[in-house]
Design an enzyme around this catalytic site. Structure first.
Site, short mmCIF file in Angstrom:
data_model
loop_
_atom_site.label_atom_id
_atom_site.label_comp_id
_atom_site.label_asym_id
_atom_site.label_seq_id
_atom_site.Cartn_x
_atom_site.Cartn_y
_atom_site.Cartn_z
N CYS A 340 4.57 13.78 79.89
CA CYS A 340 4.10 12.54 80.55
C CYS A 340 2.70 12.10 80.12
O CYS A 340 2.50 10.93 79.80
CB CYS A 340 4.24 12.60 82.06
SG CYS A 340 4.55 14.20 82.78
N ARG A 369 7.05 26.54 79.30
CA ARG A 369 6.56 26.81 80.65
C ARG A 369 6.57 28.30 80.89
O ARG A 369 7.53 28.99 80.54
CB ARG A 369 7.45 26.11 81.69
CG ARG A 369 7.39 24.61 81.51
CD ARG A 369 8.20 23.89 82.57
NE ARG A 369 8.19 22.46 82.28
CZ ARG A 369 8.91 21.57 82.93
NH1 ARG A 369 9.70 21.96 83.91
NH2 ARG A 369 8.85 20.30 82.63
N GLN A 387 13.18 19.06 76.68
CA GLN A 387 13.33 18.17 77.83
C GLN A 387 13.67 16.77 77.34
O GLN A 387 13.00 16.25 76.44
CB GLN A 387 12.02 18.15 78.60
CG GLN A 387 12.20 17.75 80.03
CD GLN A 387 10.88 17.72 80.78
OE1 GLN A 387 9.83 17.58 80.18
NE2 GLN A 387 10.95 17.84 82.08
N ASP A 389 13.02 13.72 78.21
CA ASP A 389 12.03 13.20 79.13
C ASP A 389 11.80 11.73 78.84
O ASP A 389 11.56 11.37 77.70
CB ASP A 389 10.73 13.99 78.84
CG ASP A 389 9.81 14.02 80.02
OD1 ASP A 389 10.23 13.56 81.09
OD2 ASP A 389 8.69 14.50 79.86
N HIS A 391 9.72 8.05 80.30
CA HIS A 391 8.74 7.46 81.20
C HIS A 391 8.81 5.96 81.09
O HIS A 391 8.68 5.41 80.00
CB HIS A 391 7.34 7.98 80.89
CG HIS A 391 7.27 9.47 81.07
ND1 HIS A 391 7.41 10.34 80.03
CD2 HIS A 391 7.17 10.23 82.20
CE1 HIS A 391 7.37 11.58 80.50
NE2 HIS A 391 7.23 11.55 81.80
N LYS A 471 11.68 10.86 94.95
CA LYS A 471 12.56 11.11 93.80
C LYS A 471 14.01 11.24 94.24
O LYS A 471 14.32 11.50 95.40
CB LYS A 471 12.13 12.38 93.08
CG LYS A 471 12.24 13.62 93.96
CD LYS A 471 12.03 14.90 93.18
CE LYS A 471 12.09 16.10 94.10
NZ LYS A 471 12.02 17.37 93.41
N HIS A 517 9.46 8.69 86.03
CA HIS A 517 9.87 9.78 85.14
C HIS A 517 11.37 9.92 85.30
O HIS A 517 11.85 9.87 86.42
CB HIS A 517 9.31 11.15 85.57
CG HIS A 517 7.84 11.21 85.73
ND1 HIS A 517 7.03 11.96 84.91
CD2 HIS A 517 7.01 10.64 86.63
CE1 HIS A 517 5.78 11.86 85.30
NE2 HIS A 517 5.73 11.07 86.34
#
Length: 645
Positions: A340, A369, A387, A389, A391, A471, A517
């Site tokens: 992000c 992670r 990921q 991912d 945005h 979320k 996200h």
RNA sequence: GCCGAAGUAGCUCAGGGGUAGAGCAGCUCACUCGUAAUGAGCAGGUCAGGGGUUCAAAUCCCCUCUUCGGCUCCA
């Protein structure tokens, strides 16, 4: 005095005051009374031996989830009774029924060994054989403290009940006694220990008191209990089935991936066959992202620690990040756990106008992670993963449409991979949060509207949102009924603030964009692991690493087999010929156990006539199928989701 | 990280102070076969790693590593 009960069929019946649940059940039918484990009146559950109040009645039978819950809870009590009897000086904490079983936490001054488990199981069988009645009685908190004076965890429980009153029975604590054993319990229970027909202790494990690492560790025993021996066996069989589907077993077996110790815990290697599937998944992801209006970006694996400071990750997420790397004379860098902040930098790289929005940036990003060593689980929980991912930066007036679109996207993605049952969690504003109230209200309402529009079942997890925004998490049910959290859509009010990003509106005023996200697969590795278990390794045609195995009957058919493979490949199919020195039966068996969806056998007749022997997973074998016909059938079975004509 | 269990051939497992075992997979040879295992032979191991006890350790003891199960589911 009499009580009035409303039956589920709508009829109303009167009984004398003091009538018990068992008596009512018997009045309805002896089979029902035999299967009954408790009754509920207006939703409150009662032991069969208790006098009932008036209300709307339902009898809880042993083969329902509610009934099994009671069976398991009673089993937990019987186990505690066995343990306390076997180990003098031991004490016990909590012992609830859980999905498919129960557990109880003890402190016996050490852990349980397999021998202990066996001894406890044997003692439990004795208690069951003795058929001791479960007897309910009530205590005041003070009395309870006295009864459990020797059991410090029970004392804590009594005190916490006293503070925050549960189930409205103001100041009264219920307990159950069978023989000399007494435990606090809200109930209800089976009428007697003899009603526990089938149970098995499954494993011992450590667990912290109240689940907190700072508290003392207790010894937990897990068990399972069912209404009959048959149901217990079926459950154990299901467990075995699930074990056969385990992606950590299937992955290496089918040569899809491996995770050798030399590589490092929580890290995986994708082999060529797994690589094919991954590539198809990623291609499909990119195709859908394009269709839903996303742009692709790429960002590095490392960034200055300052960036993670600004984003807030170092304050809120540092525990899961790898330690810093020093570069350029003292400058600290961090490996990225998320993308992000980098996408925010891309947004901020130039001035943005309201006309530019929404801007949707997407990346298949390798992230790392630092998961605690004990939670690593094959591909499902890895330290290094990919990921998907994205945005989205948008105006407040676009939030509604954007969220609906994101949810549509997520569901399209999941359906394409063969999932059909969904459940969503809508997590709302927690006590501590950032962002102005109006935004929270808009975002929560928009998320809920999106869920209603998509018509999928959802529940609201009050106060479960992140501090930076509400979320939606979407869960799927797999082929054997397990729930997996897959996709997520999160609104973020904090990051735009932290980075001070803006756009210029029609009145030439600077405005803060809203950030969304989203992850459709979540982690590509995890998604792959779930898919592998969902399909038990038998991937549908469009995902199968090898779609067709071509098997020559004898060596003299090898050339023809290779020609058939060449033809399939020229039509975009993934095919290979098995030219090994083995019998046809052996090769077919190999293709089957490798879960290849189509098996094509070629022999003398086929060479002569330009045909093949054709067999697709789940269908009968066919001889003498024309090559063109076989190719058509394969290509139409292999068509990508969303590309059907 | 903590508690518990486990680690013997690529895989599944047996053995248990005195020369390291089987089946499958692999390799070689024979067989040339029509829808879920053809036969024979060969090869394959620092018994996770390190230390200790012992004349002798895969086996007993200690440490480490790795894997597996569990650590929210409120009496």
């Amino acid at each position: 005095m009499s009580i009035h009960l409303l039956y589920p069929d709508g009829s109303s019946h009167s009984f004398e005051d003091g009538t018990t649940g068992l008596e009512v059940a018997e009045s309805i039918g002896s089979r029902l009374a035999k299967a009954a484990v408790a009754v509920s009146v207006d939703g409150a559950e009662y032991d069969l031996s208790r006098a009932l109040p008036s209300g709307s009645l339902s009898v809880i039978t042993d083969s329902t989830e509610a009934g099994r819950h009671i069976i398991r809870h009673s089993a937990a009590h019987i186990m505690a009774q066995a343990v306390l009897g076997l180990y003098p000086g031991s004490t016990f904490a909590i012992g609830p029924a859980i999905e498919n079983g129960f557990y109880y936490d003890f402190d016996i001054g050490r852990g349980f060994t397999p021998d202990d488990i066996e001894a406890i199981e044997a003692r439990m069988a004795e208690i069951v054989a003795a058929d001791q009645p479960f007897e309910r009685f009530e205590l005041t908190p003070d009395e309870a403290l006295e009864v459990f004076a020797d059991h410090k965890f029970k004392v804590e429980i009594v005190k916490s009940v006293d503070d925050s009153e549960v189930d409205g029975s103001s100041g009264v604590i219920s307990a159950y006694r069978n023989d000399a054993f007494v435990d606090l319990c809200r109930g209800p229970h089976l009428p007697s220990t003899g009603r526990l027909k089938a149970f098995k202790l499954t494993r011992a494990a450590g667990a912290y008191w109240r689940g907190d690492e700072n508290n003392p560790q207790l010894a937990r025993i897990y068990g399972t209990a069912w209404e009959s021996k048959k149901a217990l066996e079926e459950y154990l069989h299901r467990l075995e089935e699930a074990e056969l589907r385990d992606h950590r077993k299937l992955g290496p077996e089918l040569d899809l991936f491996s995770s050798p110790p030399e590589l490092g815990s929580g890290l995986v290697l994708w082999h060529p066959k797994g690589g094919v599937i991954r590539k198809i998944m990623e291609d499909h992801s990119r195709r859908l992202h394009e269709r839903f209006g996303f742009d692709f970006v790429f960002s590095p694996h490392l960034a200055k620690a300052d960036l993670w400071e600004t984003s807030g990750h170092l304050s809120f997420y540092a525990e899961n990040m790898y330690p810093g790397i020093e570069m350029d004379g003292g400058q600290e860098y961090r490996v990225k756990p998320m993308s992000c902040p980098m996408h925010v930098l891309i947004y901020r790289s130039r001035g943005r106008s309201y006309r530019d929005l929404p801007i949707r940036l997407s990346e298949l990003a390798a992230v790392y992670r630092n998961e605690r060593s004990g939670v690593i689980h094959g591909m499902m929980r890895a330290r290094g993963f990919t990921q998907d991912d994205s945005h989205t930066f948008c105006r407040r007036d676009q939030v509604d449409d954007e969220l609906a679109m994101h949810l549509d996207f997520v569901l399209t993605w999941l359906r394409d991979f063969g999932f059909t049952e969904f459940e969503a969690d809508l997590s709302t504003q927690p006590e501590k949060s950032v962002g102005d109230q109006e935004l929270w209200t808009i975002a929560e309402r928009s998320l809920e509207d999106a869920l209603k529009l998509a018509d999928i079942p959802y529940r609201i997890a009050e106060g479960d949102g992140a501090f930076y925004g509400p979320k939606i998490d979407v869960h799927i049910k797999d082929a054997i009924g397990r729930r997996w959290q897959m996709s997520t859509i999160q609104v973020d009010f904090a990051l735009p603030e932290n980075f001070g990003i803006d756009y210029v509106d029609a009145e030439n005023q600077r405005q803060r964009p809203v950030m969304i996200h989203s992850a459709k697969a979540g982690s590509i590795e995890r998604f792959f692991g779930v898919l592998l278990e969902h399909y038990a390794g038998a991937f549908p045609m469009w995902l199968a690493p090898v779609q067709a195995e071509v098997i020559p009957v004898a060596d003299r058919h090898n050339d023809y087999a290779e020609a058939v493979v060449g033809h399939f490949k020229s039509m975009g199919l993934r095919a290979e010929a098995d030219l090994a020195d083995a019998t046809v039966g052996e090769k077919i068996r190999r293709a089957m156990t490798s879960k290849i969806p189509a098996v094509v056998v070629v022999g003398d007749d086929d060479v002569a006539n330009g045909t093949v022997g054709f067999r697709m997973r789940g269908l009968d074998e066919e001889r003498g199928v024309g090559l063109a016909d076989a190719t058509d059938r394969l290509t139409s079975a292999a068509v990508l989701p969303g590309e059907e004509t």
